[in-house]
Design a protein around this motif. Structure first.
Motif, mmCIF file in Angstrom:
data_model
loop_
_atom_site.group_PDB
_atom_site.id
_atom_site.type_symbol
_atom_site.label_atom_id
_atom_site.label_comp_id
_atom_site.label_asym_id
_atom_site.label_seq_id
_atom_site.Cartn_x
_atom_site.Cartn_y
_atom_site.Cartn_z
ATOM 1 N N GLY A 110 68.792 20.362 8.944
ATOM 2 C CA GLY A 110 68.552 20.308 10.376
ATOM 3 C C GLY A 110 67.377 19.467 10.816
ATOM 4 O O GLY A 110 67.165 19.282 12.022
ATOM 5 N N ALA A 111 66.609 18.928 9.880
ATOM 6 C CA ALA A 111 65.481 18.078 10.265
ATOM 7 C C ALA A 111 65.986 16.652 10.515
ATOM 8 O O ALA A 111 66.910 16.193 9.855
ATOM 9 N N PRO A 112 65.381 15.931 11.445
ATOM 10 C CA PRO A 112 65.794 14.535 11.659
ATOM 11 C C PRO A 112 65.540 13.700 10.410
ATOM 12 O O PRO A 112 64.544 13.904 9.705
ATOM 13 N N ALA A 113 66.429 12.755 10.142
ATOM 14 C CA ALA A 113 66.223 11.865 8.993
ATOM 15 C C ALA A 113 64.923 11.086 9.127
ATOM 16 O O ALA A 113 64.290 10.718 8.133
ATOM 17 N N SER A 114 64.481 10.863 10.369
ATOM 18 C CA SER A 114 63.287 10.053 10.628
ATOM 19 C C SER A 114 62.004 10.671 10.097
ATOM 20 O O SER A 114 61.001 9.966 9.945
ATOM 21 N N VAL A 115 62.003 11.970 9.781
ATOM 22 C CA VAL A 115 60.761 12.582 9.290
ATOM 23 C C VAL A 115 60.549 12.302 7.807
ATOM 24 O O VAL A 115 59.478 12.617 7.265
ATOM 25 N N GLY A 116 61.538 11.715 7.143
ATOM 26 C CA GLY A 116 61.366 11.323 5.753
ATOM 27 C C GLY A 116 61.199 12.505 4.811
ATOM 28 O O GLY A 116 61.657 13.624 5.083
ATOM 29 N N ASN A 117 60.504 12.265 3.700
ATOM 30 C CA ASN A 117 60.365 13.284 2.655
ATOM 31 C C ASN A 117 59.207 14.243 2.888
ATOM 32 O O ASN A 117 59.186 15.329 2.318
ATOM 33 N N GLU A 118 58.223 13.839 3.686
ATOM 34 C CA GLU A 118 57.053 14.687 3.887
ATOM 35 C C GLU A 118 56.967 15.264 5.293
ATOM 36 O O GLU A 118 56.079 16.065 5.578
ATOM 37 N N GLY A 119 57.865 14.868 6.175
ATOM 38 C CA GLY A 119 57.829 15.352 7.547
ATOM 39 C C GLY A 119 58.634 16.619 7.734
ATOM 40 O O GLY A 119 59.294 17.119 6.823
ATOM 41 N N TYR A 120 58.605 17.135 8.957
ATOM 42 C CA TYR A 120 59.236 18.420 9.252
ATOM 43 C C TYR A 120 59.493 18.547 10.742
ATOM 44 O O TYR A 120 58.958 17.776 11.563
ATOM 45 N N GLN A 121 60.303 19.515 11.071
ATOM 46 C CA GLN A 121 60.486 19.953 12.458
ATOM 47 C C GLN A 121 60.181 21.438 12.512
ATOM 48 O O GLN A 121 60.694 22.216 11.702
ATOM 49 N N LEU A 122 59.333 21.831 13.438
ATOM 50 C CA LEU A 122 58.932 23.224 13.586
ATOM 51 C C LEU A 122 59.358 23.711 14.964
ATOM 52 O O LEU A 122 58.966 23.138 15.986
ATOM 53 N N GLY A 150 58.002 18.470 2.802
ATOM 54 C CA GLY A 150 57.964 18.557 4.261
ATOM 55 C C GLY A 150 57.805 19.985 4.735
ATOM 56 O O GLY A 150 57.096 20.254 5.717
ATOM 57 N N LEU A 151 58.462 20.918 4.058
ATOM 58 C CA LEU A 151 58.289 22.328 4.421
ATOM 59 C C LEU A 151 56.849 22.769 4.184
ATOM 60 O O LEU A 151 56.279 23.518 4.984
ATOM 61 N N PHE A 152 56.243 22.297 3.089
ATOM 62 C CA PHE A 152 54.852 22.640 2.839
ATOM 63 C C PHE A 152 53.969 22.131 3.968
ATOM 64 O O PHE A 152 53.083 22.847 4.451
ATOM 65 N N ALA A 153 54.201 20.884 4.402
ATOM 66 C CA ALA A 153 53.418 20.335 5.504
ATOM 67 C C ALA A 153 53.625 21.154 6.776
ATOM 68 O O ALA A 153 52.664 21.428 7.512
ATOM 69 N N GLY A 154 54.860 21.547 7.032
ATOM 70 C CA GLY A 154 55.136 22.355 8.218
ATOM 71 C C GLY A 154 54.453 23.707 8.168
ATOM 72 O O GLY A 154 53.982 24.229 9.194
ATOM 73 N N VAL A 155 54.371 24.296 6.982
ATOM 74 C CA VAL A 155 53.682 25.583 6.826
ATOM 75 C C VAL A 155 52.190 25.425 7.125
ATOM 76 O O VAL A 155 51.570 26.315 7.715
ATOM 77 N N GLN A 156 51.599 24.284 6.754
ATOM 78 C CA GLN A 156 50.184 24.080 7.057
ATOM 79 C C GLN A 156 49.963 24.008 8.566
ATOM 80 O O GLN A 156 48.954 24.505 9.089
ATOM 81 N N THR A 157 50.897 23.411 9.265
ATOM 82 C CA THR A 157 50.818 23.397 10.728
ATOM 83 C C THR A 157 50.973 24.806 11.286
ATOM 84 O O THR A 157 50.230 25.218 12.186
ATOM 85 N N LEU A 158 51.923 25.551 10.755
ATOM 86 C CA LEU A 158 52.132 26.924 11.216
ATOM 87 C C LEU A 158 50.874 27.763 11.025
ATOM 88 O O LEU A 158 50.510 28.575 11.889
ATOM 89 N N ARG A 159 50.187 27.585 9.911
ATOM 90 C CA ARG A 159 48.931 28.316 9.684
ATOM 91 C C ARG A 159 47.939 28.040 10.810
ATOM 92 O O ARG A 159 47.249 28.948 11.292
ATOM 93 N N GLN A 160 47.872 26.779 11.240
ATOM 94 C CA GLN A 160 46.929 26.428 12.297
ATOM 95 C C GLN A 160 47.345 26.979 13.659
ATOM 96 O O GLN A 160 46.503 27.137 14.547
ATOM 97 N N LEU A 161 48.629 27.263 13.832
ATOM 98 C CA LEU A 161 49.098 27.822 15.100
ATOM 99 C C LEU A 161 48.897 29.336 15.173
ATOM 100 O O LEU A 161 48.984 29.917 16.257
ATOM 101 N N LEU A 162 48.637 29.964 14.048
ATOM 102 C CA LEU A 162 48.308 31.384 14.026
ATOM 103 C C LEU A 162 46.812 31.560 14.295
ATOM 104 O O LEU A 162 46.028 30.631 14.127
ATOM 105 N N PRO A 163 46.388 32.736 14.741
ATOM 106 C CA PRO A 163 44.958 32.951 14.989
ATOM 107 C C PRO A 163 44.134 32.671 13.728
ATOM 108 O O PRO A 163 44.607 32.877 12.603
ATOM 109 N N PRO A 164 42.893 32.197 13.869
ATOM 110 C CA PRO A 164 42.060 31.879 12.717
ATOM 111 C C PRO A 164 41.923 33.023 11.722
ATOM 112 O O PRO A 164 41.800 32.802 10.519
ATOM 113 N N THR A 165 41.977 34.260 12.217
ATOM 114 C CA THR A 165 41.815 35.409 11.328
ATOM 115 C C THR A 165 42.972 35.573 10.354
ATOM 116 O O THR A 165 42.890 36.390 9.435
ATOM 117 N N VAL A 166 44.026 34.756 10.512
ATOM 118 C CA VAL A 166 45.120 34.819 9.546
ATOM 119 C C VAL A 166 44.639 34.373 8.164
ATOM 120 O O VAL A 166 45.247 34.724 7.142
#
Length: 531
Positions: free
Chosen positions: A110-122, A138-154
């Motif tokens: 389901g991710a766009p082909a344009s995100v390549g091997n390291e990109g993601y859609q969240l 790409g999923l690993f990179a997306g998880v790092q973004t998700l961590r930043q979207l959670l409160p810092p205390t996560v």
């Protein structure tokens, strides 16, 4: 949820109750969710959904791409972070559908082909979070973004009250450059495995995907070599200013490589040559042209040492050392230094580098060298790392014109060992002071005359350790400048804006405080109160 998933969820809840750790109670006052626009590095696109939030609760599960151990490993890392801070069970189970209706899903569809091997859609809705990518990286990179979207205390090591809300919307993201590196010099001062692993965790959060380990220099040799054991045992026995030094056994090096790989960071090991070699020359007299071993060296001046270019034994030595290192390193690169070889004539340097590059190629690897290497003929696969302080370099531009890829590490922009200002206790100043805005305020794709974006493999932030001895020292010099370099490597040039960046960077402060990162409180950055 599958039947197996229910059983696992029940088991984990019972285990938590039995251990006396109860899931955190829901909190009544809901703090504002972290904005999608606060992420570092800046995403390619971030489209918020007004009024939409997803709340992580004790019922939340993490669903993974069925049949993918790599995705399950990424999910396991996320679950470990969430379990520790929320107290929730966070079971990891196979997804039963490519369209999640609840929980957090990590999917290779389901991710766009344009995100390549390291990109993601969240995608974040009120019902679920879906991270989609074409590859596990790409999923690993997306998880790092998700961590930043959670409160810092996560990021806390102990259970916190929450709430654990994520702002709704969609992020589509992919990197600008393939190489986004951090270099750690473990030669001038030895840094234990635990420190290196901690640094890997910290750089991976900001989508850095290369760890360049500077393993040898005049002051110390830091990797065991079975065919030349004195290199580590004797050559690794000291460091700048004296002290016991240290080295990594081959098993310890494998641990570092594996730990990095699990976080999608490739290790690029460096054995510096023909200069910066006093530790090797002191370990084996026969490597010296006169057959006399120099004393071990604990100073900081450079340029005085050189392997003996005319001895055939020198190339046997290089072949055996690099052969063992190549066998330990799954990545495609070996860094052979090549800088500051002022005790080697230009003719000898060219002769040496020609032989050394061929040896590396013989072990199935490609060479990375400091940009001095372009003063010798280079193989088409060789990568030059620019460390100069000027915006023009004719030889590097000529090499780029001939197809050689360049890693951009200008010392007056990206060297993390440079002092922030005249009051900085640690670091050096030969390349000038580097405040956060200096580290951020340049474009790697248009910085060096004659080296266009297509010639740039990426960026790297080196941290030399003449004055650096501890993890706290490493962190103080790296943060907040490392995320600045990371953003230059990941984010589109169109997103580069100092005003926006310093605000987003400031928002990382509370997270670093929770993580225990010893960062520099730059007055150029808008830090939230209490961070």
């Amino acid at each position: 949820m599958t039947i197996g998933g229910v059983r696992l969820l029940t088991t984990v809840i019972l285990a938590l109750v039995g251990s006396g750790v109860a899931p955190a109670a829901p909190a009544t006052p809901a703090a504002a969710a972290v904005s999608l626009a606060s992420v570092v590095p800046a995403p390619v696109t971030a489209t918020p959904a007004t009024g939409v939030t997803y709340r992580v609760t004790a019922a939340t599960a993490i669903y993974t791409e069925p049949g993918s151990p790599a995705v399950a490993d990424v999910a396991g890392q996320l679950a470990a972070i969430l379990r520790r801070s929320t107290g929730y069970p966070m079971p990891v189970v196979d997804a039963s559908s490519p369209t999640p209706t609840d929980g957090i899903a990590l999917l290779l569809s389901g991710a766009p082909a344009s995100v390549g091997n390291e990109g993601y859609q969240l995608d974040v809705t009120t019902a679920s979070i879906a991270v989609r990518a074409n590859q596990p990286a790409g999923l690993f990179a997306g998880v790092q973004t998700l961590r930043q979207l959670l409160p810092p205390t996560v990021e806390s090591a102990t259970v916190q009250p929450g709430p654990w809300e994520v702002a709704g919307g969609r992020i589509v993201d992919h990197p600008r450059f393939a190489h986004r590196g951090a270099m750690l010099d473990v030669a001038r001062h030895f840094l234990p495995v635990a420190v290196v692993k901690r640094y890997i965790d910290e750089i991976a959060l900001y989508k850095v995907n290369r760890l360049h380990l500077h393993l040898s220099d005049d002051q110390g040799w830091r990797i065991a070599v079975n065919s030349w054991p004195n290199l580590a045992v004797y050559g690794g026995s000291t460091q700048v200013g004296g002290g016991t030094g240290g080295y990594y056994t081959q098993d310890e090096y494998r641990q570092i490589v594996a730990y990095a790989a699990a976080r999608y960071v490739m290790v690029v090991p460096e054995i510096d040559m023909p200069g910066h070699t006093n530790a090797a020359l002191a370990s084996y007299a026969e490597l010296n042209c006169d057959g006399v071993a120099p004393k071990l060296y604990t100073g900081t001046k450079v340029g005085f040492s050189s392997l003996c270019v005319s001895k055939e034994l020198t190339y046997t030595f290089i072949d055996q050392v690099l052969g063992e290192l190549a066998a330990l390193t799954p990545g495609p690169y070996l860094h052979i230094g090549g800088d500051e070889a002022s005790s080697t004539t230009a003719a000898d340097y060219a002769t040496f580098m020609n032989r050394a590059q061929q040896i590396v190629a013989g072990h199935g690897k490609s060479v990375v060298g400091w940009h001095d290497i372009v003063n010798a003929p280079v193989l088409p696969s060789t990568v030059a790392q620019y460390w100069g302080t000027t915006t023009s370099h004719a030889a590097v531009a000529a090499a780029a014109g001939n197809g050689i890829k360049i890693i951009m590490s200008p010392a007056n922009r990206s060297y993390l060992d440079m002092k922030y200002n005249s009051r900085t206790r640690l670091g050096q100043r030969w390349a000038g002071f580097i405040e956060v805005q200096d580290a951020y305020g340049w474009d790697p794709g248009a910085y060096l005359s004659g080296v266009g974006e297509t010639s740039v493999l990426g960026v790297e932030a080196p941290l030399w350790t003449e004055t650096i001895e501890t993890l706290a020292d490493v962190e103080y010099m790296a943060f907040p400048r490392l995320p600045a370099i990371a953003e230059l490597g990941w984010s589109p040039a169109s997103t580069h804006d100092w005003t926006s960046f310093q605000q987003r960077l400031g928002a990382q402060g509370p997270r670093w405080r929770v993580m225990g990162i010893n960062y520099y409180h730059s007055t150029q950055v808008s830090w939230p109160t209490g961070s």
